[in-house]
Design an enzyme around this catalytic site. Structure first.
Site, PDB file in Angstrom:
ATOM      1  N   GLY A 116       0.832  -1.209   0.000  1.00 43.79           N
ATOM      2  CA  GLY A 116       0.000   0.000   0.000  1.00 43.79           C
ATOM      3  C   GLY A 116       0.861   1.251   0.000  1.00 43.79           C
ATOM      4  O   GLY A 116       2.090   1.182  -0.126  1.00 43.79           O
ATOM      5  N   THR A 168      -6.384  -3.019  -2.304  1.00 41.14           N
ATOM      6  CA  THR A 168      -6.141  -1.602  -2.611  1.00 41.14           C
ATOM      7  C   THR A 168      -4.644  -1.314  -2.743  1.00 41.14           C
ATOM      8  O   THR A 168      -4.265  -0.251  -3.213  1.00 41.14           O
ATOM      9  CB  THR A 168      -6.731  -0.654  -1.531  1.00 41.14           C
ATOM     10  OG1 THR A 168      -6.212  -1.025  -0.247  1.00 41.14           O
ATOM     11  CG2 THR A 168      -8.247  -0.729  -1.503  1.00 41.14           C
ATOM     12  N   GLY A 169      -3.808  -2.247  -2.319  1.00 42.51           N
ATOM     13  CA  GLY A 169      -2.360  -2.107  -2.524  1.00 42.51           C
ATOM     14  C   GLY A 169      -2.042  -2.295  -3.995  1.00 42.51           C
ATOM     15  O   GLY A 169      -2.891  -2.701  -4.793  1.00 42.51           O
ATOM     16  N   VAL A 178      -4.715 -10.811   5.053  1.00 48.71           N
ATOM     17  CA  VAL A 178      -4.424 -11.148   6.458  1.00 48.71           C
ATOM     18  C   VAL A 178      -5.684 -11.513   7.245  1.00 48.71           C
ATOM     19  O   VAL A 178      -5.588 -12.046   8.354  1.00 48.71           O
ATOM     20  CB  VAL A 178      -3.660 -10.018   7.203  1.00 48.71           C
ATOM     21  CG1 VAL A 178      -2.243  -9.890   6.670  1.00 48.71           C
ATOM     22  CG2 VAL A 178      -4.416  -8.691   7.158  1.00 48.71           C
ATOM     23  N   LEU A 198      -0.406  -2.490   8.691  1.00 50.02           N
ATOM     24  CA  LEU A 198      -0.995  -1.366   7.950  1.00 50.02           C
ATOM     25  C   LEU A 198      -2.002  -1.890   6.920  1.00 50.02           C
ATOM     26  O   LEU A 198      -2.288  -1.225   5.930  1.00 50.02           O
ATOM     27  CB  LEU A 198       0.091  -0.554   7.236  1.00 50.02           C
ATOM     28  CG  LEU A 198       1.051   0.228   8.136  1.00 50.02           C
ATOM     29  CD1 LEU A 198       2.262  -0.598   8.506  1.00 50.02           C
ATOM     30  CD2 LEU A 198       1.512   1.511   7.460  1.00 50.02           C
ATOM     31  N   TYR A 209     -14.995   1.779   8.500  1.00 48.40           N
ATOM     32  CA  TYR A 209     -13.575   2.051   8.746  1.00 48.40           C
ATOM     33  C   TYR A 209     -13.352   2.506  10.180  1.00 48.40           C
ATOM     34  O   TYR A 209     -12.515   1.954  10.898  1.00 48.40           O
ATOM     35  CB  TYR A 209     -13.107   3.131   7.770  1.00 48.40           C
ATOM     36  CG  TYR A 209     -11.634   3.450   7.844  1.00 48.40           C
ATOM     37  CD1 TYR A 209     -10.679   2.529   7.416  1.00 48.40           C
ATOM     38  CD2 TYR A 209     -11.185   4.683   8.309  1.00 48.40           C
ATOM     39  CE1 TYR A 209      -9.318   2.820   7.471  1.00 48.40           C
ATOM     40  CE2 TYR A 209      -9.833   4.984   8.359  1.00 48.40           C
ATOM     41  CZ  TYR A 209      -8.906   4.059   7.939  1.00 48.40           C
ATOM     42  OH  TYR A 209      -7.555   4.361   7.992  1.00 48.40           O
TER      43      TYR A 209
END
Ligand code: UDP
Length: 309
Positions: free
Chosen positions: A11, A36-37, A58, A74, A146
């Site tokens: 990311g 999104t990375g 993860v 992260l 989020y």
């Protein structure tokens, strides 16, 4: 010595962190789902003898072989556009993802840093925001996937520290910008720079009087590492303590990129925080850390990066 795991290492901030740690001679294991990375962010690191990449989420099953000294977590969508498009993935990253990585840290006897966020403060009624402020979050609003995931993640870290003795550190990361942000990630800095470079109108949401405080990514990486290598548990705010209005940011980006763009005003998203400014007294006193890169300097570096894409 043990390796260092960076979850979310492909990311924006994660890829800078991987590069920084490799530069210090560390062995780095990057885990990223690439939801999104971006593989391009680590293209220059792949193939290096001290770098390995695990393309896994993860929040599911993954394994890391050998000794591990530190785990940086992260791994989460972070742009409002991304996390609102992927609320379930975001909640999974903040719950199962945080837990799986805490268990990895426990198994390997490694220190664990959780990348939390200024979003735990929601639309703050206290200004600037200190770590002691509990926040003002809408639990069922568009940002809740989020905000609540990160609040839950912090609670998990505290519980793992208390019950299982894991050495956890919680960083509350405020708005950060710089090279390796995706140009279409929807956040204000890449949006405005892309628009300015194309001489298209800059889309200011609302009246543009809302504020943020923008930290350049190299300063953020230094702060994250300072916390990891300290004895502090946190939470500790990491961010740049210079407050900027969004219309002021738009004008600055037009000027720095020598653009012919004008500003257009669009609807303000629901629950968009009105003001955000970190109180970084704790980071200054406990970590001897403060940002060094000015907004003009950091934006010039970011504009050059976007120009070359
Ligand atoms: N924003 C804007 N125009 C854009 C993108 C964002 O005016 O094209 C505003 C947004 O409404 C918010 C601020 O810029 O007030 C920062 O938004 P961003 O998505 O970067 O991050 P946030 O701090 O809201 O998580």
């Amino acid at each position: 010595m043990g390796k260092i795991v960076v979850a979310g290492g492909a990311g924006f901030i994660g890829s800078h962190l991987c590069g920084y740690l490799l530069g210090k001679g560390e062995k780095v294991v990057c885990i990223d789902s690439l939801v999104t990375g971006n593989r391009a962010n680590i293209a220059g690191l792949l193939g290096g003898k001290n770098f390995s990449f695990i393309n896994k989420d993860v929040s599911g099953k993954f394994t890391v072989k050998g000794d591990v000294r530190q785990v940086y977590n992260l791994a989460s969508p972070a742009s409002p556009v991304d996390y609102q498009e992927k609320p379930l993935e975001t909640l999974a990253a903040g719950s199962d993802g945080v837990k799986n990585l805490l268990e990895l840290a426990e198994e390997k006897n490694a220190a664990y840093l959780f990348a939390s966020t200024s979003e735990v403060y929601g639309n703050p009624t206290e200004h600037p925001q200190k770590e002691t402020y509990w926040g003002n979050v809408n639990p069922v609003g568009p940002r809740s996937c989020y905000d609540e995931a990160k609040r839950f993640g912090e609670a998990l870290c505290v519980a793992f520290s208390k019950v299982r003795g894991v050495d956890v550190k919680i960083a509350r990361i405020f708005n950060t910008y710089g090279p390796m942000m995706r140009k279409n990630d929807g956040r204000v800095v890449p949006n405005f720079i892309e628009q300015a470079l194309g001489n298209e109108p800059l889309t200011v949401y609302g009246k543009g009087g809302q504020t943020r405080s923008f930290c350049y990514v190299s300063d953020m990486v230094n702060g994250i590492c300072a916390l990891m290598n300290s004895r502090e548990r946190g939470p500790i705010n990491l961010g740049n303590p210079v407050e900027t209005s969004i219309s002021g940011l738009a004008e600055k980006i037009i000027r720095l990129s020598k653009s012919r763009s004008k500003i257009v005003y669009q609807e303000l998203p629901i629950d968009d925080p009105e003001r955000r400014l970190p109180d970084i007294s704790l980071a200054k006193s406990r970590l001897s850390w403060a940002p060094k890169v000015s907004l003009d300097e950091g934006l010039n570096l970011t504009i050059s990066y976007f120009q070359k894409l």
